[in-house]
Design a protein around this motif. Structure first.
Motif, PDB file in Angstrom:
ATOM      1  N   ARG A   1      -4.386  -4.667   5.342  1.00 42.48           N
ATOM      2  CA  ARG A   1      -3.970  -3.340   4.896  1.00 42.48           C
ATOM      3  C   ARG A   1      -2.459  -3.162   5.008  1.00 42.48           C
ATOM      4  N   ILE A   2      -1.911  -2.455   4.058  1.00 46.61           N
ATOM      5  CA  ILE A   2      -0.495  -2.087   4.073  1.00 46.61           C
ATOM      6  C   ILE A   2      -0.442  -0.592   3.797  1.00 46.61           C
ATOM      7  N   ILE A   3       0.094   0.163   4.739  1.00 45.94           N
ATOM      8  CA  ILE A   3       0.059   1.616   4.647  1.00 45.94           C
ATOM      9  C   ILE A   3       1.471   2.181   4.657  1.00 45.94           C
ATOM     10  N   ASP A   4       1.780   2.951   3.639  1.00 43.88           N
ATOM     11  CA  ASP A   4       3.071   3.628   3.524  1.00 43.88           C
ATOM     12  C   ASP A   4       3.061   4.837   4.452  1.00 43.88           C
ATOM     13  N   LEU A   5       3.946   4.837   5.436  1.00 40.87           N
ATOM     14  CA  LEU A   5       4.019   5.931   6.410  1.00 40.87           C
ATOM     15  C   LEU A   5       5.006   7.019   6.002  1.00 40.87           C
ATOM     16  N   GLY A   6       5.716   6.787   4.914  1.00 38.78           N
ATOM     17  CA  GLY A   6       6.699   7.763   4.462  1.00 38.78           C
ATOM     18  C   GLY A   6       8.004   7.666   5.240  1.00 38.78           C
ATOM     19  N   THR A   7       8.882   8.629   5.017  1.00 37.09           N
ATOM     20  CA  THR A   7      10.189   8.664   5.673  1.00 37.09           C
ATOM     21  C   THR A   7      10.046   9.383   7.002  1.00 37.09           C
ATOM     22  N   GLN A   8      10.265   8.631   8.082  1.00 34.65           N
ATOM     23  CA  GLN A   8      10.044   9.147   9.432  1.00 34.65           C
ATOM     24  C   GLN A   8      11.368   9.429  10.145  1.00 34.65           C
ATOM     25  N   GLU A   9      11.365  10.482  10.953  1.00 35.19           N
ATOM     26  CA  GLU A   9      12.537  10.827  11.746  1.00 35.19           C
ATOM     27  C   GLU A   9      12.585   9.958  12.991  1.00 35.19           C
ATOM     28  N   ARG A  10      13.756   9.486  13.329  1.00 33.60           N
ATOM     29  CA  ARG A  10      13.938   8.652  14.521  1.00 33.60           C
ATOM     30  C   ARG A  10      15.177   9.116  15.264  1.00 33.60           C
ATOM     31  N   GLU A  11      15.015   9.299  16.567  1.00 30.71           N
ATOM     32  CA  GLU A  11      16.156   9.701  17.388  1.00 30.71           C
ATOM     33  C   GLU A  11      16.498   8.568  18.345  1.00 30.71           C
ATOM     34  N   TYR A  12      17.750   8.151  18.354  1.00 30.42           N
ATOM     35  CA  TYR A  12      18.197   7.067  19.222  1.00 30.42           C
ATOM     36  C   TYR A  12      19.587   7.379  19.734  1.00 30.42           C
TER      37      TYR A  12
ATOM     38  N   SER B   1      18.049   9.772  12.676  1.00 32.84           N
ATOM     39  CA  SER B   1      18.095   9.077  11.394  1.00 32.84           C
ATOM     40  C   SER B   1      16.723   9.169  10.745  1.00 32.84           C
ATOM     41  N   TYR B   2      16.679   8.858   9.454  1.00 31.12           N
ATOM     42  CA  TYR B   2      15.431   8.916   8.693  1.00 31.12           C
ATOM     43  C   TYR B   2      15.237   7.588   7.976  1.00 31.12           C
ATOM     44  N   ARG B   3      14.054   7.002   8.166  1.00 33.88           N
ATOM     45  CA  ARG B   3      13.791   5.693   7.575  1.00 33.88           C
ATOM     46  C   ARG B   3      12.384   5.645   6.996  1.00 33.88           C
ATOM     47  N   ARG B   4      12.267   5.061   5.807  1.00 29.65           N
ATOM     48  CA  ARG B   4      10.952   4.840   5.215  1.00 29.65           C
ATOM     49  C   ARG B   4      10.268   3.736   6.003  1.00 29.65           C
ATOM     50  N   GLN B   5       9.004   3.939   6.375  1.00 31.97           N
ATOM     51  CA  GLN B   5       8.294   2.976   7.193  1.00 31.97           C
ATOM     52  C   GLN B   5       6.966   2.573   6.562  1.00 31.97           C
ATOM     53  N   SER B   6       6.522   1.401   6.951  1.00 32.99           N
ATOM     54  CA  SER B   6       5.227   0.888   6.522  1.00 32.99           C
ATOM     55  C   SER B   6       4.492   0.337   7.731  1.00 32.99           C
ATOM     56  N   LEU B   7       3.168   0.400   7.683  1.00 31.50           N
ATOM     57  CA  LEU B   7       2.323  -0.167   8.722  1.00 31.50           C
ATOM     58  C   LEU B   7       1.542  -1.315   8.106  1.00 31.50           C
ATOM     59  N   ILE B   8       1.634  -2.491   8.724  1.00 27.39           N
ATOM     60  CA  ILE B   8       0.884  -3.651   8.256  1.00 27.39           C
ATOM     61  C   ILE B   8      -0.214  -3.949   9.275  1.00 27.39           C
ATOM     62  N   ILE B   9      -1.420  -4.165   8.779  1.00 34.65           N
ATOM     63  CA  ILE B   9      -2.579  -4.368   9.647  1.00 34.65           C
ATOM     64  C   ILE B   9      -3.208  -5.722   9.340  1.00 34.65           C
ATOM     65  N   TRP B  10      -3.534  -6.441  10.422  1.00 38.20           N
ATOM     66  CA  TRP B  10      -4.185  -7.743  10.308  1.00 38.20           C
ATOM     67  C   TRP B  10      -5.569  -7.707  10.947  1.00 38.20           C
ATOM     68  N   GLU B  11      -6.502  -8.465  10.396  1.00 42.36           N
ATOM     69  CA  GLU B  11      -7.794  -8.702  11.029  1.00 42.36           C
ATOM     70  C   GLU B  11      -7.702 -10.031  11.766  1.00 42.36           C
ATOM     71  N   ILE B  12      -8.012 -10.020  13.066  1.00 40.33           N
ATOM     72  CA  ILE B  12      -7.899 -11.213  13.898  1.00 40.33           C
ATOM     73  C   ILE B  12      -9.185 -12.023  13.806  1.00 40.33           C
ATOM     74  N   ASP B  13      -9.058 -13.277  13.469  1.00 42.20           N
ATOM     75  CA  ASP B  13     -10.222 -14.149  13.346  1.00 42.20           C
ATOM     76  C   ASP B  13     -10.672 -14.601  14.740  1.00 42.20           C
ATOM     77  N   GLY B  14     -11.955 -14.431  15.047  1.00 42.14           N
ATOM     78  CA  GLY B  14     -12.484 -14.918  16.319  1.00 42.14           C
ATOM     79  C   GLY B  14     -12.527 -13.898  17.437  1.00 42.14           C
ATOM     80  N   GLN B  15     -12.103 -12.672  17.168  1.00 41.41           N
ATOM     81  CA  GLN B  15     -12.182 -11.605  18.171  1.00 41.41           C
ATOM     82  C   GLN B  15     -12.969 -10.429  17.589  1.00 41.41           C
ATOM     83  N   VAL B  16     -13.948  -9.941  18.355  1.00 43.26           N
ATOM     84  CA  VAL B  16     -14.759  -8.824  17.882  1.00 43.26           C
ATOM     85  C   VAL B  16     -14.803  -7.730  18.942  1.00 43.26           C
TER      86      VAL B  16
END
Length: 199
Positions: free
Chosen positions: A25-36, A41-56
């Motif tokens: 899965r690849i999920i667009d999180l939109g432009t997120q606020e970040r304080e450092y 600052s504001y940055r467009r972010q994405s979430l990448i999800i993996w399925e792990i083979d051999g773990q349930v």
């Protein structure tokens, strides 16, 4: 197409070590606020999800793990560093110009998972991503539904399957709070013929 939601309560931490996995899965999180250091600052972010083979999990379903990225392929961007490690070689200028994050969907890799101390205790995170070593069998076909969610092309069927946590994350984006969509950050896909790299 049938979509099925997975309850957050069934998720459990994966085991540490090196594990074959597949991007599901690849999920667009939109432009997120970040304080450092006092600066916002504001940055467009994405979430990448993996399925792990051999773990349930406790229900016998494959465990997943995710990593959030700033949607950038700049020289110092974490996404670019992980992708080049996964590919096993740097991007060429032409590959960067034509790369589309959608190319990752369904691709296998080797994840190195480690424990770190988080705000709510120890958690397992992705330390490194690399190509599968030569001779290692490819992971089993993913059990979870594979999809891409984009704020620029909202799909209600996919939205309905997202966890409350991910929905809340997306709802904090500028795009959701302003009820408008930002320009897509993904460039047009270009086919690169090279059988030695996963994407």
């Amino acid at each position: 197409m049938q979509w099925s939601a997975k309850s957050e309560s069934t998720w459990k931490q994966p085991e540490t070590g090196n594990w074959p996995a597949t991007c599901i899965r690849i999920i667009d999180l939109g432009t997120q606020e970040r304080e450092y250091q006092g600066k916002t600052s504001y940055r467009r972010q994405s979430l990448i999800i993996w399925e792990i083979d051999g773990q349930v999990d406790d229900q016998g379903q494959p465990i997943t793990i995710s990593k959030a990225y700033t949607a950038s392929l700049g020289e110092k961007a974490n996404l670019r560093k992980d992708l080049e490690s996964w590919r096993g070689r740097p991007f060429t200028a032409d590959e960067l110009a034509g790369f589309d994050v959608k190319n990752l969907l369904g691709k296998s890799c080797l994840l190195n998972l480690i424990k770190v101390q988080g705000q709510k205790g120890e958690k397992v995170v992705i330390a490194t991503i690399s190509a599968l070593p030569k001779g290692m069998p490819a992971p089993n076909a993913p059990v979870h539904t594979q999809y891409i969610y984009s704020l620029d092309d909202h799909d209600q069927a996919i939205w309905d399957t997202l966890s409350d946590g991910i929905k809340g994350w997306i709802n904090r984006s500028q795009e959701r709070s302003q009820s408008q969509l930002a320009p897509s950050v993904a460039p047009t896909a270009k086919v690169v013929n090279d059988d030695d790299i996963p994407f």
